[in-house]
Design a protein around this motif. Structure first.
Motif, PDB file in Angstrom:
ATOM      1  N   LEU A 139       0.825  -1.195   0.000  1.00 25.61           N
ATOM      2  CA  LEU A 139       0.000   0.000   0.000  1.00 25.61           C
ATOM      3  C   LEU A 139       0.873   1.265   0.000  1.00 25.61           C
ATOM      4  O   LEU A 139       0.580   2.255  -0.700  1.00 25.61           O
ATOM      5  N   GLU A 143       0.801   4.180  -2.756  1.00 28.08           N
ATOM      6  CA  GLU A 143       0.487   5.578  -2.424  1.00 28.08           C
ATOM      7  C   GLU A 143       1.597   6.523  -2.919  1.00 28.08           C
ATOM      8  O   GLU A 143       1.304   7.630  -3.438  1.00 28.08           O
ATOM      9  N   TYR A 146       1.263   6.906  -6.592  1.00 25.91           N
ATOM     10  CA  TYR A 146       0.104   7.748  -6.906  1.00 25.91           C
ATOM     11  C   TYR A 146       0.467   9.234  -6.747  1.00 25.91           C
ATOM     12  O   TYR A 146       0.068  10.090  -7.566  1.00 25.91           O
ATOM     13  N   GLU A 164      -5.994   7.301 -13.582  1.00 23.73           N
ATOM     14  CA  GLU A 164      -7.048   6.393 -13.077  1.00 23.73           C
ATOM     15  C   GLU A 164      -6.494   4.997 -12.808  1.00 23.73           C
ATOM     16  O   GLU A 164      -6.879   4.329 -11.853  1.00 23.73           O
ATOM     17  N   THR A 167      -4.625   5.120  -9.612  1.00 29.03           N
ATOM     18  CA  THR A 167      -5.581   5.247  -8.506  1.00 29.03           C
ATOM     19  C   THR A 167      -6.192   3.872  -8.165  1.00 29.03           C
ATOM     20  O   THR A 167      -6.343   3.512  -6.981  1.00 29.03           O
ATOM     21  N   LEU A 168      -6.534   3.097  -9.182  1.00 32.48           N
ATOM     22  CA  LEU A 168      -7.111   1.753  -8.960  1.00 32.48           C
ATOM     23  C   LEU A 168      -6.122   0.829  -8.262  1.00 32.48           C
ATOM     24  O   LEU A 168      -6.487   0.073  -7.351  1.00 32.48           O
ATOM     25  N   THR A 170      -3.840   1.705  -6.209  1.00 34.49           N
ATOM     26  CA  THR A 170      -3.748   2.131  -4.820  1.00 34.49           C
ATOM     27  C   THR A 170      -4.920   1.592  -4.008  1.00 34.49           C
ATOM     28  O   THR A 170      -4.741   1.121  -2.864  1.00 34.49           O
ATOM     29  N   GLU A 171      -6.138   1.613  -4.556  1.00 36.32           N
ATOM     30  CA  GLU A 171      -7.318   1.107  -3.862  1.00 36.32           C
ATOM     31  C   GLU A 171      -7.213  -0.407  -3.645  1.00 36.32           C
ATOM     32  O   GLU A 171      -7.609  -0.939  -2.588  1.00 36.32           O
ATOM     33  N   LYS A 172      -6.680  -1.140  -4.618  1.00 39.91           N
ATOM     34  CA  LYS A 172      -6.495  -2.593  -4.474  1.00 39.91           C
ATOM     35  C   LYS A 172      -5.534  -2.893  -3.323  1.00 39.91           C
ATOM     36  O   LYS A 172      -5.741  -3.810  -2.534  1.00 39.91           O
ATOM     37  N   ARG A 174      -4.951  -0.989  -0.760  1.00 41.28           N
ATOM     38  CA  ARG A 174      -5.605  -0.677   0.517  1.00 41.28           C
ATOM     39  C   ARG A 174      -6.596  -1.791   0.913  1.00 41.28           C
ATOM     40  O   ARG A 174      -6.657  -2.176   2.093  1.00 41.28           O
ATOM     41  N   THR A 175      -7.363  -2.341  -0.054  1.00 40.91           N
ATOM     42  CA  THR A 175      -8.298  -3.445   0.232  1.00 40.91           C
ATOM     43  C   THR A 175      -7.561  -4.702   0.684  1.00 40.91           C
ATOM     44  O   THR A 175      -7.982  -5.405   1.605  1.00 40.91           O
TER      45      THR A 175
END
Length: 405
Positions: A139, A143, A146, A164, A167-168, A170-172, A174-175
Protein backbone atom coordinates in the motif's frame (compact mmCIF):
# COMPACT_ATOMS: atom_id res chain seq x y z
CA UNK A 1 -89.53 -163.80 16.68
CA UNK A 2 -92.31 -161.22 17.29
CA UNK A 3 -90.67 -160.29 20.62
CA UNK A 4 -87.33 -159.77 18.89
CA UNK A 5 -88.92 -157.57 16.20
CA UNK A 6 -90.72 -155.52 18.83
CA UNK A 7 -87.49 -154.99 20.77
CA UNK A 8 -85.69 -153.99 17.61
CA UNK A 9 -88.42 -151.46 16.80
CA UNK A 10 -88.21 -149.91 20.24
CA UNK A 11 -84.42 -149.66 19.88
CA UNK A 12 -84.71 -147.93 16.51
CA UNK A 13 -87.28 -145.50 17.90
CA UNK A 14 -85.04 -144.66 20.85
CA UNK A 15 -82.08 -144.07 18.57
CA UNK A 16 -84.21 -141.79 16.39
CA UNK A 17 -85.39 -139.77 19.40
CA UNK A 18 -81.83 -139.46 20.65
CA UNK A 19 -80.63 -138.31 17.21
CA UNK A 20 -83.44 -135.79 17.03
CA UNK A 21 -82.52 -134.49 20.50
CA UNK A 22 -78.91 -134.14 19.51
CA UNK A 23 -79.89 -132.31 16.37
CA UNK A 24 -82.12 -129.91 18.32
CA UNK A 25 -79.37 -129.27 20.89
CA UNK A 26 -76.87 -128.61 18.14
CA UNK A 27 -79.24 -126.17 16.45
CA UNK A 28 -79.89 -124.38 19.77
CA UNK A 29 -76.17 -123.96 20.53
CA UNK A 30 -75.58 -122.47 17.09
CA UNK A 31 -78.39 -119.97 17.49
CA UNK A 32 -77.20 -116.31 17.09
CA UNK A 33 -78.64 -113.31 18.97
CA UNK A 34 -79.32 -109.87 17.45
CA UNK A 35 -76.29 -107.57 17.53
CA UNK A 36 -76.57 -104.21 19.26
CA UNK A 37 -74.16 -101.29 19.46
CA UNK A 38 -73.23 -100.30 23.01
CA UNK A 39 -71.48 -97.44 24.81
CA UNK A 40 -69.63 -97.46 28.13
CA UNK A 41 -70.92 -94.93 30.65
CA UNK A 42 -68.54 -92.41 32.22
CA UNK A 43 -69.32 -90.16 35.15
CA UNK A 44 -69.38 -86.45 34.34
CA UNK A 45 -70.15 -83.16 35.96
CA UNK A 46 -73.30 -81.32 35.07
CA UNK A 47 -74.66 -77.91 35.79
CA UNK A 48 -74.32 -74.52 34.14
CA UNK A 49 -71.79 -75.06 31.33
CA UNK A 50 -70.28 -73.20 28.40
CA UNK A 51 -68.49 -74.75 25.46
CA UNK A 52 -65.19 -73.41 24.20
CA UNK A 53 -61.72 -74.18 22.89
CA UNK A 54 -58.26 -74.27 24.40
CA UNK A 55 -55.84 -71.59 23.17
CA UNK A 56 -52.26 -70.74 24.11
CA UNK A 57 -51.83 -68.33 27.03
CA UNK A 58 -49.53 -66.28 24.78
CA UNK A 59 -49.01 -66.41 21.03
CA UNK A 60 -46.41 -64.16 19.41
CA UNK A 61 -45.75 -63.50 15.74
CA UNK A 62 -41.97 -63.11 15.49
CA UNK A 63 -41.01 -60.46 12.90
CA UNK A 64 -37.84 -58.74 11.73
CA UNK A 65 -37.35 -54.98 12.08
CA UNK A 66 -35.14 -54.89 8.98
CA UNK A 67 -35.21 -56.53 5.57
CA UNK A 68 -32.45 -58.90 4.55
CA UNK A 69 -31.41 -62.31 3.32
CA UNK A 70 -31.85 -65.11 5.87
CA UNK A 71 -28.50 -66.57 6.93
CA UNK A 72 -29.51 -69.17 9.54
CA UNK A 73 -32.65 -70.52 11.25
CA UNK A 74 -31.35 -72.60 14.19
CA UNK A 75 -34.83 -73.77 15.32
CA UNK A 76 -37.50 -76.08 13.93
CA UNK A 77 -41.23 -76.38 14.46
CA UNK A 78 -41.70 -77.90 17.90
CA UNK A 79 -38.42 -76.53 19.29
CA UNK A 80 -38.61 -75.37 22.91
CA UNK A 81 -36.89 -71.99 23.29
CA UNK A 82 -36.14 -69.59 26.12
CA UNK A 83 -36.60 -65.84 26.03
CA UNK A 84 -33.56 -64.30 24.33
CA UNK A 85 -32.58 -67.39 22.32
CA UNK A 86 -31.55 -66.76 18.69
CA UNK A 87 -34.32 -67.71 16.27
CA UNK A 88 -33.17 -66.22 12.94
CA UNK A 89 -30.05 -64.42 11.69
CA UNK A 90 -29.81 -62.21 8.58
CA UNK A 91 -26.75 -61.40 6.49
CA UNK A 92 -25.16 -58.31 8.10
CA UNK A 93 -22.39 -57.16 5.69
CA UNK A 94 -24.35 -54.14 4.40
CA UNK A 95 -25.07 -52.96 7.94
CA UNK A 96 -21.39 -53.35 8.90
CA UNK A 97 -20.42 -51.13 5.95
CA UNK A 98 -22.86 -48.47 7.12
CA UNK A 99 -21.22 -48.59 10.56
CA UNK A 100 -17.76 -48.14 9.02
CA UNK A 101 -18.88 -45.14 6.95
CA UNK A 102 -20.55 -43.48 9.93
CA UNK A 103 -17.44 -43.94 12.10
CA UNK A 104 -15.21 -42.38 9.42
CA UNK A 105 -17.54 -39.38 9.05
CA UNK A 106 -17.56 -38.83 12.81
CA UNK A 107 -13.76 -38.93 12.97
CA UNK A 108 -13.49 -36.16 10.34
CA UNK A 109 -16.13 -33.95 11.99
CA UNK A 110 -14.53 -34.33 15.43
CA UNK A 111 -11.12 -33.35 13.99
CA UNK A 112 -12.58 -30.15 12.50
CA UNK A 113 -14.27 -29.37 15.79
CA UNK A 114 -11.03 -29.81 17.75
CA UNK A 115 -9.12 -27.54 15.39
CA UNK A 116 -11.79 -24.87 15.60
CA UNK A 117 -11.89 -24.95 19.38
CA UNK A 118 -8.09 -24.85 19.60
CA UNK A 119 -7.93 -21.68 17.50
CA UNK A 120 -4.96 -20.48 15.36
CA UNK A 121 -1.52 -21.71 16.31
CA UNK A 122 1.47 -19.37 16.84
CA UNK A 123 2.90 -20.24 13.44
CA UNK A 124 -0.37 -19.37 11.75
CA UNK A 125 -0.52 -16.03 13.58
CA UNK A 126 3.05 -15.25 12.51
CA UNK A 127 2.19 -16.03 8.90
CA UNK A 128 -0.89 -13.80 9.06
CA UNK A 129 1.13 -11.00 10.67
CA UNK A 130 3.70 -11.28 7.88
CA UNK A 131 0.89 -11.02 5.35
CA UNK A 132 -0.31 -7.82 7.01
CA UNK A 133 3.19 -6.33 6.85
CA UNK A 134 3.49 -7.20 3.16
CA UNK A 135 0.10 -5.60 2.50
CA UNK A 136 1.19 -2.44 4.34
CA UNK A 137 4.37 -2.24 2.26
CA UNK A 138 2.44 -2.76 -0.94
CA UNK A 139 0.00 0.00 0.00
CA UNK A 140 2.86 2.42 0.81
CA UNK A 141 4.48 1.80 -2.57
CA UNK A 142 1.12 2.31 -4.30
CA UNK A 143 0.49 5.58 -2.42
CA UNK A 144 3.96 6.96 -3.27
CA UNK A 145 3.47 6.04 -6.90
CA UNK A 146 0.10 7.75 -6.91
CA UNK A 147 1.64 10.94 -5.45
CA UNK A 148 4.22 11.13 -8.30
CA UNK A 149 1.68 10.35 -10.97
CA UNK A 150 -0.69 13.00 -9.62
CA UNK A 151 2.04 15.65 -9.88
CA UNK A 152 2.69 14.64 -13.48
CA UNK A 153 -1.00 14.76 -14.23
CA UNK A 154 -1.29 18.25 -12.74
CA UNK A 155 1.63 19.46 -14.94
CA UNK A 156 -0.07 17.99 -17.99
CA UNK A 157 2.58 15.33 -18.51
CA UNK A 158 0.22 12.40 -17.69
CA UNK A 159 -3.09 11.44 -19.20
CA UNK A 160 -6.32 10.99 -17.30
CA UNK A 161 -6.37 7.26 -18.09
CA UNK A 162 -2.89 6.75 -16.59
CA UNK A 163 -3.91 8.52 -13.43
CA UNK A 164 -7.05 6.39 -13.08
CA UNK A 165 -4.97 3.21 -13.44
CA UNK A 166 -2.62 4.29 -10.69
CA UNK A 167 -5.58 5.25 -8.51
CA UNK A 168 -7.11 1.75 -8.96
CA UNK A 169 -3.84 0.06 -7.99
CA UNK A 170 -3.75 2.13 -4.82
CA UNK A 171 -7.32 1.11 -3.86
CA UNK A 172 -6.49 -2.59 -4.47
CA UNK A 173 -3.49 -2.35 -2.19
CA UNK A 174 -5.60 -0.68 0.52
CA UNK A 175 -8.30 -3.45 0.23
CA UNK A 176 -5.62 -6.15 0.46
CA UNK A 177 -4.32 -4.63 3.65
CA UNK A 178 -7.79 -4.48 5.17
CA UNK A 179 -8.43 -8.17 4.34
CA UNK A 180 -5.08 -9.31 5.74
CA UNK A 181 -5.66 -7.30 8.93
CA UNK A 182 -9.16 -8.80 9.34
CA UNK A 183 -7.84 -12.35 8.92
CA UNK A 184 -5.15 -11.69 11.49
CA UNK A 185 -7.61 -10.17 13.98
CA UNK A 186 -10.08 -13.10 13.50
CA UNK A 187 -7.41 -15.74 14.02
CA UNK A 188 -6.10 -13.94 17.06
CA UNK A 189 -9.62 -13.61 18.58
CA UNK A 190 -10.41 -17.35 18.12
CA UNK A 191 -13.60 -19.09 16.82
CA UNK A 192 -17.07 -17.71 17.41
CA UNK A 193 -19.66 -19.55 19.51
CA UNK A 194 -21.85 -20.12 16.45
CA UNK A 195 -19.11 -21.79 14.44
CA UNK A 196 -18.34 -24.16 17.31
CA UNK A 197 -22.05 -24.93 17.82
CA UNK A 198 -22.47 -25.73 14.14
CA UNK A 199 -19.60 -28.22 14.20
CA UNK A 200 -20.88 -29.80 17.42
CA UNK A 201 -24.32 -30.28 15.85
CA UNK A 202 -22.71 -31.98 12.87
CA UNK A 203 -20.86 -34.40 15.14
CA UNK A 204 -24.11 -35.20 17.02
CA UNK A 205 -25.93 -35.86 13.74
CA UNK A 206 -23.23 -38.25 12.56
CA UNK A 207 -23.26 -40.07 15.90
CA UNK A 208 -27.02 -40.60 15.52
CA UNK A 209 -26.38 -42.09 12.10
CA UNK A 210 -23.85 -44.45 13.70
CA UNK A 211 -26.39 -45.51 16.34
CA UNK A 212 -28.94 -46.24 13.62
CA UNK A 213 -26.39 -48.31 11.71
CA UNK A 214 -25.53 -50.28 14.86
CA UNK A 215 -29.23 -50.87 15.60
CA UNK A 216 -29.69 -52.18 12.08
CA UNK A 217 -26.75 -54.53 12.58
CA UNK A 218 -28.12 -55.75 15.93
CA UNK A 219 -31.54 -56.30 14.36
CA UNK A 220 -30.08 -58.86 11.96
CA UNK A 221 -30.21 -61.26 14.92
CA UNK A 222 -33.85 -62.02 15.86
CA UNK A 223 -34.26 -63.23 19.45
CA UNK A 224 -37.17 -65.06 21.12
CA UNK A 225 -39.41 -62.45 22.79
CA UNK A 226 -40.87 -65.07 25.15
CA UNK A 227 -40.11 -68.59 26.35
CA UNK A 228 -42.26 -71.13 24.54
CA UNK A 229 -42.59 -73.55 21.63
CA UNK A 230 -42.07 -72.83 17.94
CA UNK A 231 -45.51 -73.54 16.54
CA UNK A 232 -44.85 -72.41 12.96
CA UNK A 233 -41.79 -71.58 10.85
CA UNK A 234 -42.22 -69.46 7.72
CA UNK A 235 -38.62 -68.91 6.54
CA UNK A 236 -35.55 -70.92 5.61
CA UNK A 237 -31.90 -69.93 4.96
CA UNK A 238 -31.43 -68.19 1.62
CA UNK A 239 -34.90 -66.64 1.55
CA UNK A 240 -35.59 -62.91 1.86
CA UNK A 241 -37.13 -61.67 5.10
CA UNK A 242 -39.21 -58.53 4.80
CA UNK A 243 -39.42 -56.00 7.61
CA UNK A 244 -42.62 -56.68 9.56
CA UNK A 245 -43.35 -60.02 7.86
CA UNK A 246 -43.99 -62.94 10.29
CA UNK A 247 -41.03 -65.32 10.39
CA UNK A 248 -42.08 -67.65 13.24
CA UNK A 249 -44.97 -68.19 15.62
CA UNK A 250 -44.16 -68.81 19.30
CA UNK A 251 -46.73 -70.12 21.79
CA UNK A 252 -46.53 -70.32 25.56
CA UNK A 253 -48.25 -73.52 26.73
CA UNK A 254 -47.30 -73.95 30.39
CA UNK A 255 -50.48 -72.02 30.94
CA UNK A 256 -53.44 -72.02 28.56
CA UNK A 257 -56.76 -70.29 28.20
CA UNK A 258 -60.19 -71.59 27.36
CA UNK A 259 -62.13 -69.16 25.20
CA UNK A 260 -65.83 -69.90 25.57
CA UNK A 261 -69.14 -68.24 24.74
CA UNK A 262 -71.80 -67.85 27.41
CA UNK A 263 -75.47 -67.26 26.50
CA UNK A 264 -77.07 -64.01 27.60
CA UNK A 265 -79.24 -65.77 30.19
CA UNK A 266 -76.13 -67.18 31.93
CA UNK A 267 -73.58 -64.35 31.63
CA UNK A 268 -74.47 -62.67 34.95
CA UNK A 269 -73.49 -65.89 36.75
CA UNK A 270 -69.88 -65.45 35.57
CA UNK A 271 -67.52 -63.16 37.49
CA UNK A 272 -63.89 -62.24 36.86
CA UNK A 273 -61.69 -63.99 39.42
CA UNK A 274 -64.15 -66.80 40.13
CA UNK A 275 -62.97 -70.42 40.08
CA UNK A 276 -64.53 -72.83 37.60
CA UNK A 277 -64.09 -76.46 36.61
CA UNK A 278 -63.03 -77.37 33.09
CA UNK A 279 -63.20 -80.71 31.30
CA UNK A 280 -61.74 -81.50 27.90
CA UNK A 281 -63.16 -83.88 25.30
CA UNK A 282 -61.31 -87.19 25.33
CA UNK A 283 -60.10 -86.74 28.93
CA UNK A 284 -63.36 -87.02 30.83
CA UNK A 285 -61.61 -88.51 33.86
CA UNK A 286 -59.62 -85.31 34.55
CA UNK A 287 -60.98 -82.00 35.85
CA UNK A 288 -58.95 -78.77 35.65
CA UNK A 289 -59.49 -75.88 38.01
CA UNK A 290 -59.44 -72.56 36.20
CA UNK A 291 -59.86 -68.87 36.96
CA UNK A 292 -62.07 -66.54 34.95
CA UNK A 293 -59.82 -63.68 33.84
CA UNK A 294 -62.06 -61.93 31.32
CA UNK A 295 -65.79 -61.47 30.78
CA UNK A 296 -66.60 -59.44 27.70
CA UNK A 297 -69.02 -56.55 28.15
CA UNK A 298 -69.93 -56.89 24.47
CA UNK A 299 -71.64 -59.86 22.85
CA UNK A 300 -70.41 -61.66 19.74
CA UNK A 301 -71.20 -59.83 16.52
CA UNK A 302 -73.13 -62.80 15.12
CA UNK A 303 -74.93 -64.00 18.27
CA UNK A 304 -76.22 -62.95 21.67
CA UNK A 305 -73.56 -64.91 23.57
CA UNK A 306 -70.69 -63.24 25.44
CA UNK A 307 -67.01 -64.30 25.18
CA UNK A 308 -65.15 -65.28 28.35
CA UNK A 309 -61.57 -66.42 29.00
CA UNK A 310 -60.50 -68.93 31.65
CA UNK A 311 -56.82 -69.45 32.53
CA UNK A 312 -55.57 -72.97 33.37
CA UNK A 313 -52.24 -74.41 34.46
CA UNK A 314 -50.82 -76.82 31.91
CA UNK A 315 -47.50 -77.85 33.43
CA UNK A 316 -48.06 -81.48 32.39
CA UNK A 317 -48.62 -80.44 28.76
CA UNK A 318 -51.83 -82.44 28.35
CA UNK A 319 -53.77 -79.50 26.95
CA UNK A 320 -53.19 -78.46 23.35
CA UNK A 321 -54.48 -75.46 21.45
CA UNK A 322 -57.70 -76.25 19.60
CA UNK A 323 -59.03 -78.88 22.03
CA UNK A 324 -62.75 -78.68 22.75
CA UNK A 325 -63.55 -77.92 26.40
CA UNK A 326 -66.53 -77.51 28.71
CA UNK A 327 -66.47 -74.82 31.39
CA UNK A 328 -68.64 -75.46 34.46
CA UNK A 329 -69.67 -72.02 35.57
CA UNK A 330 -71.41 -72.68 38.90
CA UNK A 331 -68.47 -73.48 41.15
CA UNK A 332 -68.69 -77.12 42.19
CA UNK A 333 -70.89 -78.81 39.62
CA UNK A 334 -73.35 -81.59 40.43
CA UNK A 335 -72.49 -85.18 39.60
CA UNK A 336 -74.34 -86.92 36.83
CA UNK A 337 -73.96 -89.40 34.02
CA UNK A 338 -73.49 -88.30 30.44
CA UNK A 339 -74.86 -90.64 27.77
CA UNK A 340 -75.57 -90.38 24.05
CA UNK A 341 -79.04 -88.89 23.51
CA UNK A 342 -79.82 -91.77 21.14
CA UNK A 343 -79.64 -94.23 24.08
CA UNK A 344 -82.63 -92.68 25.88
CA UNK A 345 -86.06 -94.06 24.94
CA UNK A 346 -89.29 -92.36 25.98
CA UNK A 347 -92.29 -94.59 26.80
CA UNK A 348 -95.50 -93.51 28.50
CA UNK A 349 -93.94 -90.17 29.53
CA UNK A 350 -91.01 -91.96 31.15
CA UNK A 351 -87.40 -92.26 30.05
CA UNK A 352 -85.62 -95.61 29.78
CA UNK A 353 -82.17 -96.89 28.93
CA UNK A 354 -81.31 -100.46 27.99
CA UNK A 355 -78.24 -101.85 29.73
CA UNK A 356 -76.45 -105.04 28.73
CA UNK A 357 -75.02 -107.44 31.30
CA UNK A 358 -73.47 -110.71 30.04
CA UNK A 359 -75.59 -110.59 26.89
CA UNK A 360 -78.90 -109.98 28.72
CA UNK A 361 -80.81 -106.70 28.20
CA UNK A 362 -82.23 -104.83 31.19
CA UNK A 363 -84.69 -101.98 30.76
CA UNK A 364 -83.85 -99.26 33.31
CA UNK A 365 -85.92 -96.18 34.06
CA UNK A 366 -83.77 -93.05 34.25
CA UNK A 367 -84.17 -89.43 35.29
CA UNK A 368 -82.87 -87.02 32.63
CA UNK A 369 -81.53 -83.71 34.02
CA UNK A 370 -80.17 -82.27 30.76
CA UNK A 371 -80.79 -83.12 27.14
CA UNK A 372 -79.33 -81.96 23.84
CA UNK A 373 -79.09 -83.03 20.23
CA UNK A 374 -76.09 -85.29 20.87
CA UNK A 375 -75.89 -85.86 24.62
CA UNK A 376 -78.16 -86.31 27.60
CA UNK A 377 -77.27 -86.22 31.30
CA UNK A 378 -79.12 -88.56 33.63
CA UNK A 379 -79.23 -87.93 37.37
CA UNK A 380 -80.12 -91.53 38.30
CA UNK A 381 -80.73 -94.97 36.82
CA UNK A 382 -77.31 -95.82 35.42
CA UNK A 383 -73.84 -95.71 36.87
CA UNK A 384 -70.30 -95.41 35.69
CA UNK A 385 -68.99 -98.29 33.53
CA UNK A 386 -72.51 -99.55 32.68
CA UNK A 387 -72.78 -100.84 29.12
CA UNK A 388 -75.82 -99.28 27.44
CA UNK A 389 -77.45 -99.79 24.06
CA UNK A 390 -77.43 -96.87 21.65
CA UNK A 391 -80.08 -96.62 18.93
CA UNK A 392 -82.25 -99.39 20.50
CA UNK A 393 -84.95 -100.85 18.23
CA UNK A 394 -88.60 -101.44 19.12
CA UNK A 395 -87.98 -105.20 19.17
CA UNK A 396 -85.64 -104.84 22.14
CA UNK A 397 -87.21 -105.66 25.51
CA UNK A 398 -86.25 -106.45 29.09
CA UNK A 399 -84.60 -109.87 29.26
CA UNK A 400 -83.71 -110.06 25.56
CA UNK A 401 -80.52 -111.87 24.63
CA UNK A 402 -78.20 -109.81 22.45
CA UNK A 403 -74.70 -109.82 21.06
CA UNK A 404 -73.03 -106.56 22.20
CA UNK A 405 -70.31 -104.80 20.27
Amino acid sequence: MKKTAKTLGLLIAAVSLFAAGCSESSTSSAETFPAVKTWKVASVQTGLTANGKVVAAEEVQVVSKVSGKVATVPVQEGSVVKQGDTLVTLEASDFQEQINQAQAAIAGAEARLRDTKAGARTQQLQQLASTVEQAQATLKVAENNYTRMKALFDSGALSQAELERVTLDTEKARTGLEQAQAAYDLAKAGPTADSVAALEAEVARLRSSLDMAKNGYDNTIIHAPISGIVAKKNVNPGEMAGAGAPLLVLVKMDQVKVEASVPQAMINNVKVGSTVDVKVAGMAEKVWSGEVEFVSPVSDANSSSFPIKVRLDNQDGLLRAGMVAEVYLQGEAQKGTKVPASAVVEKDNKNYIYTVDQGVVHQVEVSVSESGADWAVVASGVKENDQIVIHPTDELSDGSMVSAN
